[in-house]
Design an enzyme around this catalytic site. Structure first.
Site, PDB file in Angstrom:
ATOM      1  N   ASN A   1       0.788  -1.230   0.000  1.00  0.00           N
ATOM      2  CA  ASN A   1       0.000   0.000   0.000  1.00  0.00           C
ATOM      3  C   ASN A   1       0.818   1.276   0.000  1.00  0.00           C
ATOM      4  O   ASN A   1       0.409   2.277  -0.601  1.00  0.00           O
ATOM      5  CB  ASN A   1      -0.938   0.007   1.217  1.00  0.00           C
ATOM      6  CG  ASN A   1      -1.547   1.373   1.453  1.00  0.00           C
ATOM      7  OD1 ASN A   1      -2.397   1.833   0.687  1.00  0.00           O
ATOM      8  ND2 ASN A   1      -1.081   2.061   2.486  1.00  0.00           N
TER       9      ASN A   1
ATOM     10  N   SER B   1      -3.181   3.016  -8.762  1.00  0.00           N
ATOM     11  CA  SER B   1      -3.898   4.285  -8.930  1.00  0.00           C
ATOM     12  C   SER B   1      -4.496   4.338 -10.324  1.00  0.00           C
ATOM     13  O   SER B   1      -3.992   3.683 -11.251  1.00  0.00           O
ATOM     14  CB  SER B   1      -2.920   5.460  -8.748  1.00  0.00           C
ATOM     15  OG  SER B   1      -3.495   6.680  -9.171  1.00  0.00           O
TER      16      SER B   1
ATOM     17  N   TYR C   1       4.990   9.921 -11.269  1.00  0.00           N
ATOM     18  CA  TYR C   1       4.029   9.141 -10.486  1.00  0.00           C
ATOM     19  C   TYR C   1       3.234   8.217 -11.402  1.00  0.00           C
ATOM     20  O   TYR C   1       3.079   7.018 -11.112  1.00  0.00           O
ATOM     21  CB  TYR C   1       3.092  10.087  -9.733  1.00  0.00           C
ATOM     22  CG  TYR C   1       2.045   9.376  -8.913  1.00  0.00           C
ATOM     23  CD1 TYR C   1       2.368   8.763  -7.702  1.00  0.00           C
ATOM     24  CD2 TYR C   1       0.716   9.315  -9.338  1.00  0.00           C
ATOM     25  CE1 TYR C   1       1.415   8.105  -6.949  1.00  0.00           C
ATOM     26  CE2 TYR C   1      -0.244   8.661  -8.596  1.00  0.00           C
ATOM     27  CZ  TYR C   1       0.103   8.060  -7.404  1.00  0.00           C
ATOM     28  OH  TYR C   1      -0.843   7.403  -6.662  1.00  0.00           O
TER      29      TYR C   1
ATOM     30  N   SER D   1       5.373   5.343 -12.520  1.00  0.00           N
ATOM     31  CA  SER D   1       5.634   4.365 -11.454  1.00  0.00           C
ATOM     32  C   SER D   1       4.440   3.451 -11.235  1.00  0.00           C
ATOM     33  O   SER D   1       4.595   2.250 -10.978  1.00  0.00           O
ATOM     34  CB  SER D   1       6.010   5.082 -10.156  1.00  0.00           C
ATOM     35  OG  SER D   1       4.896   5.741  -9.577  1.00  0.00           O
ATOM     36  N   LYS D   2       3.235   4.004 -11.338  1.00  0.00           N
ATOM     37  CA  LYS D   2       2.035   3.198 -11.140  1.00  0.00           C
ATOM     38  C   LYS D   2       1.738   2.329 -12.368  1.00  0.00           C
ATOM     39  O   LYS D   2       1.213   1.218 -12.237  1.00  0.00           O
ATOM     40  CB  LYS D   2       0.841   4.098 -10.807  1.00  0.00           C
ATOM     41  CG  LYS D   2       0.940   4.766  -9.442  1.00  0.00           C
ATOM     42  CD  LYS D   2       0.991   3.755  -8.298  1.00  0.00           C
ATOM     43  CE  LYS D   2       0.876   4.416  -6.934  1.00  0.00           C
ATOM     44  NZ  LYS D   2       0.891   3.438  -5.822  1.00  0.00           N
TER      45      LYS D   2
END
Length: 260
Positions: free
Chosen positions: A94, A145, A158, A161-162
């Site tokens: 998480n 996400s 970001y 990375s997701k």
């Protein structure tokens, strides 16, 4: 109560706040044995107290300080979990981080930090847990996400990375299917947590941002962490026994909308 989770050993990273804390509280209702990991032990202890208030015995709650970017911390997390409980059934990756910054102003340090937290750490921790998950035919739930599948301004690193985490989920699910280890992810839209403000959004901008979600996430507007936690619980339970390699959007319909 999901009886299939009774006494299962569940590791939750980033358990001190937001989705991680909400997930801990949902698992507490099932009688699972929890490992709550984060850097802020004071806040972890508060979450542990709230889990106890849900009726989970103290001996089923293990709080441990862990900086997931430090490999030795990850080894210690796995080792101390096995020392206390003797097995691992569920890993919830998480912990996450982001920063609002333009592409041209993104330093190597920012890039590395976001990838270390969002991609490298889940990779390394999952690698350490898989031998033990094979023994229990357990599962991994990655908290990704909507940004892994959709593009957003000032969030290039970001989003990257997701996206990497999402493909990690799908590819690892195929690799581990023969071992009866399931790997899935939840992909939330905007959730009411501290994430946006930690990433650099001002209070005024955040207020407007939440208001905008009424249009962008038409079913729910901004989502409470508990709604994401319930989906994580489902993916960890026997109720999803045939589900693997899935990215489950928890975003009030946002991913399905055309851009506005």
């Amino acid at each position: 109560m999901m009886s299939s989770l009774l006494n299962k050993v569940v590791i939750i990273t980033g358990a001190s706040s937001g989705i991680g804390a909400a997930t801990a509280l949902e698992f507490a209702k099932t009688g699972a044995r929890l490992v709550l990991a984060a850097r802020n032990v004071e806040r972890l202890n508060d979450v542990a107290s709230r889990c106890s208030a849900k009726g989970l015995p103290q001996e089923k709650i293990f709080v441990t300080s862990c900086d997931i970017t430090v490999e030795e911390n990850l080894k210690s997390l796995v080792g101390s979990t096995l020392e206390k409980y003797g097995q691992i059934d569920v890993l919830v990756n998480n912990a996450g981080s982001g920063q609002y910054v333009s592409f041209l102003n993104t330093s190597a340090e920012v890039f590395d930090n976001i990838f270390n937290i969002n991609t490298r750490a889940p990779f390394m921790l999952t690698q350490m847990c898989v031998p033990h998950l094979k023994k229990t035919e357990g599962c991994v739930v990655n908290v990704s996400s909507i940004s892994g599948q959709r593009s957003f301004p000032l969030a290039l690193t970001y989003c990257m990375s997701k996206a990497a985490l999402d493909h990690f989920t799908r590819t690892l699910a195929v690799d581990l299917a023969k071992d009866k280890v399931r790997v899935n992810s939840v992909n939330p839209g905007v959730v009411v947590t501290e994430f946006q403000r930690r990433a650099g959004m001002t209070e005024e901008a955040y207020k407007a941002y939440l208001e905008k979600q009424k249009e962008l996430q038409p079913l729910t507007a901004a989502i409470e962490p508990e709604e994401v936690a319930k989906v994580i619980l489902f993916l960890a339970s026997d109720q999803s026994a045939s589900v693997t390699g899935e990215l489950v959007f928890v975003d009030g319909g946002r991913h399905a909308k055309a851009p506005v």
